[in-house]
Design a protein around this motif. Structure first.
Motif, PDB file in Angstrom:
ATOM      1  N   ASP A  65       0.834  -1.204   0.000  1.00 17.65           N
ATOM      2  CA  ASP A  65       0.000   0.000   0.000  1.00 17.65           C
ATOM      3  C   ASP A  65       0.871   1.257   0.000  1.00 17.65           C
ATOM      4  N   ALA A  89      -6.018   7.906  -1.434  1.00 15.68           N
ATOM      5  CA  ALA A  89      -7.047   6.905  -1.731  1.00 15.68           C
ATOM      6  C   ALA A  89      -6.426   5.532  -1.960  1.00 15.68           C
ATOM      7  N   VAL A  90      -5.299   5.490  -2.649  1.00 14.54           N
ATOM      8  CA  VAL A  90      -4.610   4.215  -2.872  1.00 14.54           C
ATOM      9  C   VAL A  90      -4.099   3.643  -1.549  1.00 14.54           C
ATOM     10  N   ARG A 148      -6.874   1.903   0.247  1.00 16.04           N
ATOM     11  CA  ARG A 148      -7.680   1.089  -0.673  1.00 16.04           C
ATOM     12  C   ARG A 148      -8.241  -0.166  -0.012  1.00 16.04           C
ATOM     13  N   ARG A 149      -7.504  -0.822   0.859  1.00 14.91           N
ATOM     14  CA  ARG A 149      -8.002  -2.054   1.480  1.00 14.91           C
ATOM     15  C   ARG A 149      -8.958  -1.777   2.632  1.00 14.91           C
ATOM     16  N   PRO A 190     -12.439  -0.111  -0.212  1.00 13.34           N
ATOM     17  CA  PRO A 190     -12.124   0.027  -1.645  1.00 13.34           C
ATOM     18  C   PRO A 190     -13.198   0.727  -2.449  1.00 13.34           C
ATOM     19  N   MET A 196     -13.137   4.475  -1.702  1.00 14.06           N
ATOM     20  CA  MET A 196     -11.942   5.117  -2.275  1.00 14.06           C
ATOM     21  C   MET A 196     -12.070   5.280  -3.794  1.00 14.06           C
ATOM     22  N   LEU A 197     -12.701   4.323  -4.468  1.00 11.81           N
ATOM     23  CA  LEU A 197     -12.903   4.456  -5.909  1.00 11.81           C
ATOM     24  C   LEU A 197     -13.847   5.618  -6.222  1.00 11.81           C
ATOM     25  N   SER A 249      -4.300   5.220 -10.840  1.00 11.63           N
ATOM     26  CA  SER A 249      -5.011   5.037  -9.570  1.00 11.63           C
ATOM     27  C   SER A 249      -6.331   4.314  -9.774  1.00 11.63           C
ATOM     28  N   LEU A 292      -7.435   0.775  -7.947  1.00 13.23           N
ATOM     29  CA  LEU A 292      -8.622   0.667  -7.098  1.00 13.23           C
ATOM     30  C   LEU A 292      -9.643  -0.301  -7.691  1.00 13.23           C
ATOM     31  N   THR A 310      -8.484  -3.617  -6.669  1.00  9.50           N
ATOM     32  CA  THR A 310      -8.719  -3.827  -5.234  1.00  9.50           C
ATOM     33  C   THR A 310     -10.176  -4.152  -4.956  1.00  9.50           C
TER      34      THR A 310
END
Length: 415
Positions: free
Chosen positions: A15, A53-54, A57-58, A61, A64-65, A91, A95, A98
């Protein structure tokens, strides 16, 4: 507040590396292409937001997208040109991957995630510079990112299932081993009960006989009282042993003292195994002499279990049984010329018609010539009970050997 929102989540090194790559690449792009962009500061701020955001991401997700799509719209409005940032596309792919790798497609969240992926793709089609080739190229990259995420999630699920199954099998194996040890110890206890009960009964009868001989001697009242006490204690001990027997022994498995096996009955065992196929030869070294009953029985059982292996699993044509009566120890050894590698553990059958309190002579299967079988567990338990040791393993030139040593001077005996 931030700790409450993030919970137990911690970013991984991957990450951090991906976020750093997006942020640095975005800053380089923003200030390195000022002539094309015109307003680098909003573009750089968008790159930093995309990196955040990346990084998260977990944790969430889908959110964040959607955040990345909103950042792209805001930056485009602030810059006011038709330039589309490369960091935004990178990015988006990260995402999308993810979302597919963390959300099950056939669930409600999976449907929402797929909708967000399609929304991100639709946003890419609103760019003014798009042509048919650009539409197809972005579709290919989005499909690969989403498909690779699905494959990764399935691989992770399969790995978790295999790990869970391995753990379950390991627990079951350890439980079977513990149960085998407990069963073998109970079996040994049943056999020792017969030995102890017989000896205590003999002592009680002798004490009673001597007391009756002194019954007419009035000057020996004290001796008669002491013998009576010993006789009563013996009867109580036998009664307690019978009570314990009700817990240890299975129904109908009592064996009379006259048929209890020992090394004196090896000839019959060897003859019976020889009739079943293998050429079994018995050799006695030293002068046979009386042994403590428990040790005599345990040595016989070790040989019996080893011959059960030879008969059922080794595929041997010949086996040699050696009993060595040393001055301070008893050594027994069974060697065969078989290949070993028997079947998985199961239930062995009687090899010689001799029983141990109703149990077959094979007892538990040894699982072939190996170290994990129940028969080998029983042999080790019987040998260790008398302070001895047991070794079992393949021979360099082929075949298999089981050897047990029983100390005679320090053996622990209860009979």
């Amino acid at each position: 507040m931030l700790r409450r929102l993030l919970g137990d989540w911690r970013p991984t090194w991957l990450d951090l590396l991906l976020a750093l790559a997006v942020g640095v690449a975005g800053l380089v792009e923003s200030f390195g292409r000022q002539e094309q962009i015109g307003h680098p500061v909003p573009m750089a701020a968008g790159a930093v937001a995309a990196a955040a955001a990346v990084l998260l991401r977990r944790r969430s997700p889908i959110a964040m997208l959607l955040t990345l799509i909103a950042v792209g719209l805001a930056v485009r409005e602030a810059v006011g040109t038709g330039y589309y940032a490369a960091w935004h596309f990178y990015s988006t792919l990260i995402l999308v991957h993810t979302v597919a790798s963390t959300v099950e497609l056939r669930s409600y969240r999976g449907g929402v995630g797929l909708g967000c992926v399609l929304t991100a793709y639709a946003y890419l089609q609103t760019l003014q510079t798009n042509d048919i080739a650009e539409v197809l190229i972005s579709a290919v990259f989005m499909s690969v990112a989403y498909g690779s995420g699905i494959l990764l999630r399935r691989q992770i699920d399969q790995t978790l299932r295999l790990a869970e199954r391995t753990t379950r099998l390991e627990v079951e194996r350890e439980e079977r081993a513990r149960r085998a040890v407990a069963e073998e110890r109970a079996r040994i206890a049943r056999e020792l009960h017969d030995v102890i009960s017989h000896k205590v009964s003999v002592m009680t009868l002798h004490a009673g006989g001597v007391r009756m001989l002194l019954d007419d001697d009035r000057e020996r009242k004290r001796e008669r009282d002491m013998l009576l006490t010993a006789e009563q204690a013996g009867r109580e001990a036998v009664g307690e042993l019978q009570l314990m027997l009700g817990v240890l022994r299975e129904a109908g498995d009592h064996v009379p003292e006259t048929v209890r096996p020992g090394l004196s009955r090896l000839e019959g065992l060897v003859a019976h195994v020889r009739e079943a196929g293998p050429d079994v030869r018995l050799r006695i070294i030293g002068e046979p002499r009386p042994l403590p009953p428990g040790l005599d029985l345990s040595a016989y059982r070790v040989i019996q279990e080893a011959l059960t292996n030879v008969l059922k699993h080794a595929g041997a044509g010949r086996a040699d049984v050696v009993v060595d009566y040393g001055p301070d120890e008893l050594n027994v050894q069974v060697t065969d010329d078989g290949a070993g590698g028997g079947p998985a553990p199961g239930t062995a059958h009687d090899t010689g018609g001799h029983s141990t309190g109703g149990h077959s002579t094979g007892g538990h299967d040894t699982g072939g010539h190996g170290t994990g079988g129940h028969g080998l567990i029983g042999m080790r338990e019987r040998t260790a009970m008398h302070g001895g040791d047991l070794s079992a393993g393949p021979l360099p030139g082929g075949g298999y050997r089981v050897a047990a040593r029983f100390p005679l001077g320090t053996a622990t005996e209860t009979g």
